[in-house]
Design a protein around this motif. Structure first.
Motif, PDB file in Angstrom:
ATOM      1  N   ASN A  73       0.821  -1.216   0.000  1.00 51.84           N
ATOM      2  CA  ASN A  73       0.000   0.000   0.000  1.00 51.84           C
ATOM      3  C   ASN A  73       0.853   1.263   0.000  1.00 51.84           C
ATOM      4  O   ASN A  73       0.546   2.227  -0.695  1.00 51.84           O
ATOM      5  N   THR A  74       1.910   1.224   0.793  1.00 50.35           N
ATOM      6  CA  THR A  74       2.663   2.465   0.993  1.00 50.35           C
ATOM      7  C   THR A  74       3.685   2.706  -0.107  1.00 50.35           C
ATOM      8  O   THR A  74       4.008   3.841  -0.428  1.00 50.35           O
ATOM      9  N   ASP A  75       4.208   1.627  -0.697  1.00 55.14           N
ATOM     10  CA  ASP A  75       5.259   1.787  -1.706  1.00 55.14           C
ATOM     11  C   ASP A  75       5.144   0.669  -2.750  1.00 55.14           C
ATOM     12  O   ASP A  75       6.001  -0.210  -2.825  1.00 55.14           O
ATOM     13  N   PRO A  76       4.069   0.715  -3.557  1.00 54.25           N
ATOM     14  CA  PRO A  76       3.780  -0.428  -4.445  1.00 54.25           C
ATOM     15  C   PRO A  76       4.866  -0.706  -5.476  1.00 54.25           C
ATOM     16  O   PRO A  76       5.036  -1.850  -5.883  1.00 54.25           O
ATOM     17  N   TYR A  77       5.617   0.321  -5.883  1.00 51.46           N
ATOM     18  CA  TYR A  77       6.631   0.123  -6.927  1.00 51.46           C
ATOM     19  C   TYR A  77       8.028  -0.077  -6.342  1.00 51.46           C
ATOM     20  O   TYR A  77       8.982  -0.287  -7.090  1.00 51.46           O
ATOM     21  N   GLY A  78       8.146   0.030  -5.014  1.00 54.09           N
ATOM     22  CA  GLY A  78       9.462  -0.090  -4.388  1.00 54.09           C
ATOM     23  C   GLY A  78       9.494  -1.236  -3.397  1.00 54.09           C
ATOM     24  O   GLY A  78       9.535  -2.402  -3.781  1.00 54.09           O
ATOM     25  N   GLU A  79       9.404  -0.881  -2.090  1.00 56.25           N
ATOM     26  CA  GLU A  79       9.422  -1.878  -1.010  1.00 56.25           C
ATOM     27  C   GLU A  79       8.362  -2.961  -1.196  1.00 56.25           C
ATOM     28  O   GLU A  79       8.520  -4.074  -0.699  1.00 56.25           O
ATOM     29  N   GLY A  80       7.297  -2.623  -1.915  1.00 53.54           N
ATOM     30  CA  GLY A  80       6.180  -3.540  -2.047  1.00 53.54           C
ATOM     31  C   GLY A  80       6.261  -4.474  -3.249  1.00 53.54           C
ATOM     32  O   GLY A  80       5.266  -5.088  -3.614  1.00 53.54           O
ATOM     33  N   TRP A  81       7.460  -4.604  -3.840  1.00 59.35           N
ATOM     34  CA  TRP A  81       7.563  -5.571  -4.944  1.00 59.35           C
ATOM     35  C   TRP A  81       7.219  -6.967  -4.442  1.00 59.35           C
ATOM     36  O   TRP A  81       7.388  -7.269  -3.257  1.00 59.35           O
ATOM     37  N   ILE A  82       6.733  -7.846  -5.321  1.00 58.92           N
ATOM     38  CA  ILE A  82       6.218  -9.137  -4.842  1.00 58.92           C
ATOM     39  C   ILE A  82       7.120 -10.312  -5.229  1.00 58.92           C
ATOM     40  O   ILE A  82       7.531 -11.070  -4.362  1.00 58.92           O
ATOM     41  N   ILE A  83       7.414 -10.455  -6.518  1.00 61.97           N
ATOM     42  CA  ILE A  83       8.260 -11.599  -6.922  1.00 61.97           C
ATOM     43  C   ILE A  83       9.278 -11.173  -7.984  1.00 61.97           C
ATOM     44  O   ILE A  83       9.131 -10.119  -8.622  1.00 61.97           O
ATOM     45  N   LYS A  84      10.306 -12.019  -8.146  1.00 58.36           N
ATOM     46  CA  LYS A  84      11.224 -11.886  -9.275  1.00 58.36           C
ATOM     47  C   LYS A  84      11.151 -13.163 -10.110  1.00 58.36           C
ATOM     48  O   LYS A  84      11.090 -14.269  -9.553  1.00 58.36           O
ATOM     49  N   VAL A  85      11.149 -12.983 -11.408  1.00 60.03           N
ATOM     50  CA  VAL A  85      10.982 -14.103 -12.340  1.00 60.03           C
ATOM     51  C   VAL A  85      12.132 -14.098 -13.340  1.00 60.03           C
ATOM     52  O   VAL A  85      12.492 -13.042 -13.874  1.00 60.03           O
TER      53      VAL A  85
END
Lengths: 364, 126
Positions: free
Chosen positions: B91-103
């Motif tokens: 919520n607070t940093d969706p494009y930074g700290e809030g990244w989810i996975i690496k592929v």
């Protein structure tokens, strides 16, 4: 989005939109789901004060010499126990063993009662009560003229007290008075709510709601008052284990199974009494229980509840991540033999069986 | 609302940041706003090779749950470990700290089918 065209608006609709609320269709109304942040709204109510516009709720006035006879017949609780200025939680049993709706019954005087019903069931309830009105009681639907603000939280009393000369601390829980609030005459001040956080519900005419809303927010400024939407209303009620019609109780669930035996009184006659008395005497086959997740996952409405062997023993009726407890909690019907306190159950979350434990409600 | 121009987007409201053959994936600012407070991520496909558009996990907000879809095919080589204790960083940093996975992408040509920031912004009605 054709349904938007037929949605009804509450009187404060423009106020909610101006505040940036996310509006969603609910029970035929366009209602605020949240304004900024559900968890902040939830915490405002638990820790200080928050305000819900719940003007979508339905209000019926039942009056006349036969009002009590009609209410004794259609509701499960014992209306004869009510005194003037007192409120009763009750339900409308149907003829198939389920519940038409749950509601509040206000006794204004011995010949005038106010019923407050769920918006989603307004028409159904009206028709139901009307069809059972063999007594000739007078019925009036004032839902469309009536607005309702729920000012809830530990600081709610201080906020509303700034707006009225009525001594609010003298109004016990589930009691009400009429008084002047924010310069508005004849406000129904009700010590009730759906949050378990304390506070008042204020009933006014639509034309006065904006004035009341503004006054409440001005008075609440020093307490960090927040407008709160249906999202936090749901997490707050679920932490307290309050049933939500359509989730935890419906046309098919018995009040006895739902843990509402305390509002089902067999010392009087009512619709389908014999059936419910039989369930009470013989014992229900399932019971609404509260549980917390042990494994990580969030239970949701209609997820299956299973035993360790993977057999279905029930279903989830409500579930959420509890903002106050910071854990996942739920309510669900579980078959007898599996529903004792501390029993381990398994919630089927998208094909995975995740462990949960039955605990007592309220959760908080 | 924020739509960084260096990212690629999907119609499922996920973003992709490309670095060589590795794609970092998360959900967009628009998506986190729609979902509300994120409380839990369930990603059990770590180490698996998944094809584009298959479900790699679910994201749970207080009120809703949504599937997460692979924007590109490849092997799921990393899950953001901090989301376990701080899912709210989506919520607070969706494009930074809030990244989810690496592929590790198996077919980088699939990137061509993703949306650029302008097209995605239009999709969200902004």
């Amino acid at each position: 989005m054709s349904e938007t065209n037929t949605l009804k608006s509450v009187a404060l609709n423009d106020v909610h939109i101006a505040l940036g609320a996310k509006m969603v269709p609910f029970a035929g109304y366009s209602m605020p789901l949240q304004y900024s942040n559900l968890i902040q709204e939830h915490n405002a109510v638990r820790n200080s004060v928050g305000v819900f516009d719940v003007s979508h709720m339905g209000e019926f006035v039942i009056s006349g010499d036969k009002a009590i006879d009609l209410l004794q017949w259609v509701t499960s609780n014992d209306v004869s126990k009510l005194e003037n200025g007192k409120i009763q939680y009750s339900c409308l049993p149907n003829e198939q063993g389920g519940i038409v709706d749950d509601l509040l019954v206000y006794r204004i005087n011995e010949k005038v009662y106010l019923l407050v019903v769920n918006a989603s069931n307004m028409q159904k309830d009206w028709d139901w009560i009307k069809n059972h009105n063999k007594f000739g009681a007078e019925m009036l639907d004032i839902s469309d003229q009536t607005s309702l603000l729920a000012v809830q939280g530990p600081n709610a009393l201080k906020v509303v007290q700034k707006l009225t000369d009525v001594n609010l601390s003298e109004i016990p829980y589930y009691s009400f008075v009429y008084g002047k609030v924010a310069g508005i005459e004849n406000v129904l001040i009700s010590c009730t709510g759906y949050t378990g956080a304390g506070g008042f519900e204020l009933y006014v005419q639509n034309q006065d709601i904006k004035k009341l809303w503004d006054a409440v927010f001005e008075a609440g400024k020093e307490f960090g008052i927040m407008p709160c939407g249906l999202g936090s209303r749901d997490t707050l009620r679920l932490e307290k284990g309050f049933c939500l019609y359509g989730n935890d109780i419906d046309d098919t669930t018995s009040p006895i199974e739902a843990g509402l035996g305390w509002i089902t009184k067999f010392n009087k006659d009512f619709v389908n009494k014999a059936y419910h008395e039989k369930i009470k005497t013989e014992g229900p086959t399932k019971k609404l229980v509260g549980f917390e997740m042990i494994d990580k996952g969030i239970p949701r409405h209609d997820y299956l509840i299973k035993n360790e062997g993977g057999e279905t023993i029930g279903r989830v009726t409500s579930g959420t991540q509890s903002p106050s407890l910071n854990k996942a909690i739920g309510l669900g019907y579980v078959a007898m033999n599996f529903n004792a306190l501390d029993s381990e159950i398994f919630i089927d979350i998208r094909g995975k069986l995740l462990k949960a434990k039955i605990i007592k409600i309220p959760f908080l | 609302m924020n739509f960084p121009s260096e990212l690629k987007y999907t119609k499922d409201h996920e973003w992709v940041k490309v670095n060589g053959d590795t794609a970092t994936i998360g959900v967009t600012d628009f998506a986190q706003g729609e979902l509300g407070d994120i409380v839990f991520l369930d990603i059990s496909s770590h180490g698996q090779s998944l094809s584009k558009e298959s479900v790699f996990g679910t994201i749970e907000a207080v009120k809703t749950v949504s599937d997460l879809f692979m924007p590109v095919s490849g092997e799921l080589i990393e899950v953001n470990p901090s989301l376990d204790s701080a899912p709210e960083s989506i919520n607070t940093d969706p494009y930074g700290e809030g990244w989810i996975i690496k592929v590790k992408m198996s077919n980088p040509a699939e990137l061509d089918s993703l949306l650029d920031a302008t097209a995605y912004k239009a999709l969200t009605g902004n």
